[in-house]
Design a protein around this motif. Structure first.
Motif, short mmCIF file in Angstrom:
data_model
loop_
_atom_site.label_atom_id
_atom_site.label_comp_id
_atom_site.label_asym_id
_atom_site.label_seq_id
_atom_site.Cartn_x
_atom_site.Cartn_y
_atom_site.Cartn_z
N VAL A 68 0.83 -1.21 0.00
CA VAL A 68 0.00 0.00 0.00
C VAL A 68 0.87 1.26 0.00
CG1 VAL A 68 -1.75 1.28 1.30
CG2 VAL A 68 -1.83 -1.21 1.24
N LEU A 69 0.49 2.22 -0.82
CA LEU A 69 1.10 3.56 -0.81
C LEU A 69 0.00 4.57 -0.52
CD1 LEU A 69 3.30 3.33 -4.03
CD2 LEU A 69 4.09 3.22 -1.66
N SER A 70 0.22 5.41 0.49
CA SER A 70 -0.79 6.40 0.86
C SER A 70 -0.15 7.78 0.98
CB SER A 70 -1.44 6.03 2.20
OG SER A 70 -2.08 4.78 2.11
N ASP A 71 -0.92 8.78 0.60
CA ASP A 71 -0.50 10.17 0.73
C ASP A 71 -1.73 11.02 1.00
OD1 ASP A 71 1.07 12.49 0.73
OD2 ASP A 71 0.85 12.75 -1.44
N GLN A 72 -1.86 11.49 2.20
CA GLN A 72 -2.99 12.28 2.66
C GLN A 72 -4.31 11.57 2.37
OE1 GLN A 72 -2.75 16.45 1.78
NE2 GLN A 72 -1.26 16.70 3.40
N THR A 73 -5.10 12.06 1.39
CA THR A 73 -6.44 11.48 1.18
C THR A 73 -6.49 10.49 0.02
OG1 THR A 73 -7.06 13.35 -0.21
CG2 THR A 73 -7.63 13.49 2.14
N LYS A 74 -5.32 10.03 -0.46
CA LYS A 74 -5.29 9.04 -1.54
C LYS A 74 -4.45 7.85 -1.11
CE LYS A 74 -4.23 8.40 -6.42
NZ LYS A 74 -3.77 9.06 -7.65
N SER A 75 -4.95 6.66 -1.42
CA SER A 75 -4.23 5.45 -1.12
C SER A 75 -4.39 4.47 -2.28
CB SER A 75 -4.75 4.82 0.19
OG SER A 75 -3.97 3.71 0.56
N VAL A 76 -3.31 3.76 -2.60
CA VAL A 76 -3.33 2.79 -3.68
C VAL A 76 -2.78 1.47 -3.15
CG1 VAL A 76 -2.50 2.21 -6.00
CG2 VAL A 76 -2.96 4.60 -5.40
N ALA A 77 -3.55 0.41 -3.32
CA ALA A 77 -3.12 -0.92 -2.92
C ALA A 77 -2.89 -1.76 -4.17
CB ALA A 77 -4.16 -1.58 -2.02
N HIS A 78 -1.77 -2.45 -4.20
CA HIS A 78 -1.48 -3.43 -5.25
C HIS A 78 -1.61 -4.78 -4.58
CE1 HIS A 78 0.48 0.18 -6.88
NE2 HIS A 78 0.09 -0.33 -8.04
#
Length: 88
Positions: A68-78
């Motif tokens: 998971v990569l997250s930055d403030q109000t956005k997160s992306v899970a692979h």
């Protein structure tokens, strides 16, 4: 009387909610890589994401933070499910 005009700025707290139009349910087969994006509308914007994988046997398991990569109000899970249970 002075002719001063001041602006008043109101800031409202908003509970985190998914941005409209985002996919919230994915059907992913075994060994199929899914890129799952979550964007929130929130104020304040310092939120914490928790990702879960719902198996076909009705279990809810954590997706590892390394995926998971997250930055403030956005997160992306692979995520790639390799079995009915998530890898640990």
């Amino acid at each position: 009387m002075d002719g001063k005009i001041g602006a008043i700025r109101k800031i409202f707290n908003v509970a985190p909610v998914c941005r409209p139009g985002l996919v919230t349910t994915y059907n992913v087969g075994r060994n199929e890589l899914a890129k799952i994006v979550c964007e929130l509308e929130a104020n304040p914007s310092n939120v914490t994401f928790t990702w879960k994988y719902n198996t076909s046997v009705s279990e809810s398991l954590d997706i590892p933070a390394s995926e998971v990569l997250s930055d403030q109000t956005k997160s992306v899970a692979h995520f790639k499910p390799v079995t009915e249970k998530v890898r640990k």
